[in-house]
Design an enzyme around this catalytic site. Structure first.
Site, mmCIF file in Angstrom:
data_model
loop_
_atom_site.group_PDB
_atom_site.id
_atom_site.type_symbol
_atom_site.label_atom_id
_atom_site.label_comp_id
_atom_site.label_asym_id
_atom_site.label_seq_id
_atom_site.Cartn_x
_atom_site.Cartn_y
_atom_site.Cartn_z
ATOM 1 N N HIS A 155 -127.476 -9.697 -51.189
ATOM 2 C CA HIS A 155 -126.601 -10.213 -50.144
ATOM 3 C C HIS A 155 -127.126 -9.852 -48.753
ATOM 4 C CE1 HIS A 155 -125.048 -6.204 -49.207
ATOM 5 N NE2 HIS A 155 -124.945 -6.003 -50.514
ATOM 6 N N GLU A 196 -122.063 -4.628 -57.787
ATOM 7 C CA GLU A 196 -122.723 -3.359 -57.502
ATOM 8 C C GLU A 196 -122.150 -2.273 -58.415
ATOM 9 O OE1 GLU A 196 -125.172 -1.486 -56.812
ATOM 10 O OE2 GLU A 196 -125.425 -2.113 -54.723
#
Length: 209
Positions: free
Chosen positions: A9, A82
């Site tokens: 990202h 994550e």
């Protein structure tokens, strides 16, 4: 041959302030938005078959921007999140040392099976991430797949593909809005390229510290 393009990202506000994100979320920074827009120009002419993204908003926002030219339609995949850092999420390193010193010490020193309170161990995280990658390859054999995800996820996939143990120190980069390519041929995974940020044209890209 199945190819997976792994994208971290764009830069977030917490990346800039040094806060550990995990499953907590932070908005893309202004530079993170520019990074994702630059990535869109790079990916605009590349034909891909499927796009998946972590369900965390920083990854989804990146996917929306990065796929704006190619008109990506993406599916959410929670397994691409994550690592869950439990009580350490949202804290800076200094705050961890002040508020959770024993947890932080164990996190650094007690090995890949250590599980921070409320979180997951490095071993569990690694297994989750690579299972997700294998699942994508099994669902779409012979296709080109984009996975928009996070620095930690990229890190464990790099280790798995190159057979680097979880105890080994990290000497590779995990850059915001980087392009990282792996391929599966028969039952073997191969690294094609890593940390490609040429589309950012000199725009800073932070490593996943």
């Amino acid at each position: 041959m199945t190819e997976i393009i792994l994208i971290r990202h764009g830069e977030t506000e917490w990346n800039l302030s040094g806060r550990w994100q995990g499953h907590a979320d932070s908005a893309l920074s202004p530079r993170g938005i520019v990074q994702a827009e630059a990535l869109a120009k790079r990916m605009g002419n590349e034909v891909v078959d499927f796009v998946y993204t972590s369900d965390l908003e920083r990854a989804q926002h990146t996917a929306r921007l990065a796929g704006s030219i190619a008109k990506w339609r993406f599916s959410l995949m929670a397994q691409l999140r994550e690592r869950d850092l439990g009580v350490l999420e949202g804290l800076t390193t200094d705050e961890m040392l002040d508020q959770q010193p024993e947890v932080y010490r164990s996190f650094l020193e007690d090995g890949p099976d250590y599980q921070p309170p409320g979180g997951e161990s490095f071993s569990e995280f690694s297994d989750r991430c690579f299972t997700a990658i294998e699942q994508l390859a099994d669902m779409h054999p012979g296709k080109k797949i984009v996975a928009v995800t996070h620095g930690g996820v990229l890190g464990v996939i790099f280790r798995k593909v190159l057979n680097i143990g979880l105890l080994a120190g990290r000497n590779f980069l995990l850059l915001n809005c980087s392009i990282n390519r792996i391929r599966k041929i028969n039952d073997s995974w191969n690294l094609v390229s890593w940390g490609d940020v040429c589309h950012l044209q000199g725009l800073d890209s932070l490593d996943d510290a």
